[in-house]
Design a protein around this motif. Structure first.
Motif, PDB file in Angstrom:
ATOM      1  N   VAL A 169      26.060  17.166  13.425  1.00  0.00           N
ATOM      2  CA  VAL A 169      24.758  16.739  13.064  1.00  0.00           C
ATOM      3  C   VAL A 169      24.281  17.102  11.910  1.00  0.00           C
ATOM      4  O   VAL A 169      24.251  18.215  11.463  1.00  0.00           O
ATOM      5  CB  VAL A 169      23.932  16.744  14.387  1.00  0.00           C
ATOM      6  N   VAL A 170      23.840  16.069  11.076  1.00  0.00           N
ATOM      7  CA  VAL A 170      23.101  16.304   9.827  1.00  0.00           C
ATOM      8  C   VAL A 170      21.990  15.646   9.495  1.00  0.00           C
ATOM      9  O   VAL A 170      21.785  14.587  10.162  1.00  0.00           O
ATOM     10  CB  VAL A 170      24.293  16.190   8.505  1.00  0.00           C
ATOM     11  N   THR A 171      21.140  16.037   8.293  1.00  0.00           N
ATOM     12  CA  THR A 171      19.893  15.073   8.113  1.00  0.00           C
ATOM     13  C   THR A 171      20.364  13.934   7.146  1.00  0.00           C
ATOM     14  O   THR A 171      21.312  13.981   6.766  1.00  0.00           O
ATOM     15  CB  THR A 171      18.694  15.963   7.323  1.00  0.00           C
ATOM     16  N   GLN A 172      19.339  12.852   7.230  1.00  0.00           N
ATOM     17  CA  GLN A 172      19.589  11.631   6.475  1.00  0.00           C
ATOM     18  C   GLN A 172      19.787  12.179   5.063  1.00  0.00           C
ATOM     19  O   GLN A 172      20.885  11.519   4.245  1.00  0.00           O
ATOM     20  CB  GLN A 172      18.635  10.822   6.747  1.00  0.00           C
ATOM     21  N   SER A 173      19.185  13.026   4.499  1.00  0.00           N
ATOM     22  CA  SER A 173      19.016  13.369   3.289  1.00  0.00           C
ATOM     23  C   SER A 173      20.254  14.218   2.811  1.00  0.00           C
ATOM     24  O   SER A 173      21.099  14.136   1.749  1.00  0.00           O
ATOM     25  CB  SER A 173      17.829  14.369   2.693  1.00  0.00           C
ATOM     26  N   TYR A 174      20.761  15.025   3.803  1.00  0.00           N
ATOM     27  CA  TYR A 174      21.988  15.876   3.652  1.00  0.00           C
ATOM     28  C   TYR A 174      23.280  14.707   3.613  1.00  0.00           C
ATOM     29  O   TYR A 174      24.042  14.772   2.559  1.00  0.00           O
ATOM     30  CB  TYR A 174      22.578  16.787   4.726  1.00  0.00           C
ATOM     31  N   LEU A 175      23.342  13.729   4.095  1.00  0.00           N
ATOM     32  CA  LEU A 175      24.150  12.898   4.397  1.00  0.00           C
ATOM     33  C   LEU A 175      24.280  12.093   2.811  1.00  0.00           C
ATOM     34  O   LEU A 175      25.597  11.819   2.355  1.00  0.00           O
ATOM     35  CB  LEU A 175      24.286  11.957   5.361  1.00  0.00           C
ATOM     36  N   LEU A 176      23.018  11.471   2.622  1.00  0.00           N
ATOM     37  CA  LEU A 176      23.074  10.886   1.407  1.00  0.00           C
ATOM     38  C   LEU A 176      23.482  11.890   0.029  1.00  0.00           C
ATOM     39  O   LEU A 176      24.185  11.300  -0.826  1.00  0.00           O
ATOM     40  CB  LEU A 176      21.679  10.398   0.856  1.00  0.00           C
ATOM     41  N   SER A 177      23.206  13.190   0.065  1.00  0.00           N
ATOM     42  CA  SER A 177      23.856  13.784  -1.108  1.00  0.00           C
ATOM     43  C   SER A 177      25.254  14.282  -0.924  1.00  0.00           C
ATOM     44  O   SER A 177      25.882  14.191  -1.848  1.00  0.00           O
ATOM     45  CB  SER A 177      23.363  15.457  -0.692  1.00  0.00           C
ATOM     46  N   ALA A 178      25.911  14.156   0.280  1.00  0.00           N
ATOM     47  CA  ALA A 178      27.343  14.341   0.362  1.00  0.00           C
ATOM     48  C   ALA A 178      28.123  12.944  -0.057  1.00  0.00           C
ATOM     49  O   ALA A 178      28.937  13.033  -0.641  1.00  0.00           O
ATOM     50  CB  ALA A 178      27.627  14.458   2.105  1.00  0.00           C
ATOM     51  N   LEU A 179      27.395  11.855   0.252  1.00  0.00           N
ATOM     52  CA  LEU A 179      28.061  10.600  -0.324  1.00  0.00           C
ATOM     53  C   LEU A 179      27.682  10.494  -1.786  1.00  0.00           C
ATOM     54  O   LEU A 179      28.452   9.811  -2.555  1.00  0.00           O
ATOM     55  CB  LEU A 179      27.270   9.472   0.368  1.00  0.00           C
ATOM     56  N   ALA A 180      26.682  10.994  -2.358  1.00  0.00           N
ATOM     57  CA  ALA A 180      26.380  10.964  -3.880  1.00  0.00           C
ATOM     58  C   ALA A 180      27.432  12.020  -4.533  1.00  0.00           C
ATOM     59  O   ALA A 180      27.780  11.681  -5.659  1.00  0.00           O
ATOM     60  CB  ALA A 180      25.023  11.417  -4.224  1.00  0.00           C
ATOM     61  N   ALA A 181      27.985  12.858  -4.034  1.00  0.00           N
ATOM     62  CA  ALA A 181      28.812  13.922  -4.451  1.00  0.00           C
ATOM     63  C   ALA A 181      30.403  13.432  -4.638  1.00  0.00           C
ATOM     64  O   ALA A 181      30.865  13.764  -5.237  1.00  0.00           O
ATOM     65  CB  ALA A 181      28.819  15.125  -3.662  1.00  0.00           C
ATOM     66  N   LEU A 182      30.555  12.186  -4.175  1.00  0.00           N
ATOM     67  CA  LEU A 182      31.625  11.691  -4.083  1.00  0.00           C
ATOM     68  C   LEU A 182      31.821  11.011  -5.419  1.00  0.00           C
ATOM     69  O   LEU A 182      33.042  10.998  -6.013  1.00  0.00           O
ATOM     70  CB  LEU A 182      32.069  10.578  -3.311  1.00  0.00           C
TER      71      LEU A 182
END
Length: 106
Positions: free
Chosen positions: A93-106
């Motif tokens: 489980v992660v926050t929405q902002s963490y998820l968006l950061s992980a996707l931006a790092a791709l």
């Protein structure tokens, strides 16, 4: 093949399939992507199995979904691809902002 590059097509000398496994149901709702570190390429994995991906490439991998409880879950990993690669997803489980950061790092 699923590779995205505006500059050129990647010519791999050897390719393999990446297979995912995860506990639970509704696995079709999991979004999974591989981003290549040594060239500009992105592959979307569908139905827990990729098409041919190049062997020996450094990659970033993410899988994510939204649970029925509206919680976001994520598995992220960096590795070098090998023959018959298998990944056991450990969705956290992660926050929405963490998820968006992980996707931006791709």
């Amino acid at each position: 093949m699923g590779f995205v590059s505006a500059a050129r097509i990647h010519n791999a000398s050897s390719t393999t399939t990446l297979t995912l496994s995860v506990n639970g149901t509704n696995t079709q709702n999991i979004q999974s992507y591989i981003s290549f570190s040594n060239f500009k390429g992105l592959v979307r994995i569908t139905n827990l199995s990729s098409g041919g991906i190049p062997v020996g490439e450094a990659v970033k991998f993410v899988a994510f979904a939204r649970k029925q409880t509206n919680d976001y879950v994520l598995h992220e990993q960096s590795f070098t691809t090998t023959n018959n690669q298998q990944i056991n997803l450990d969705m956290q489980v992660v926050t929405q902002s963490y998820l968006l950061s992980a996707l931006a790092a791709l």
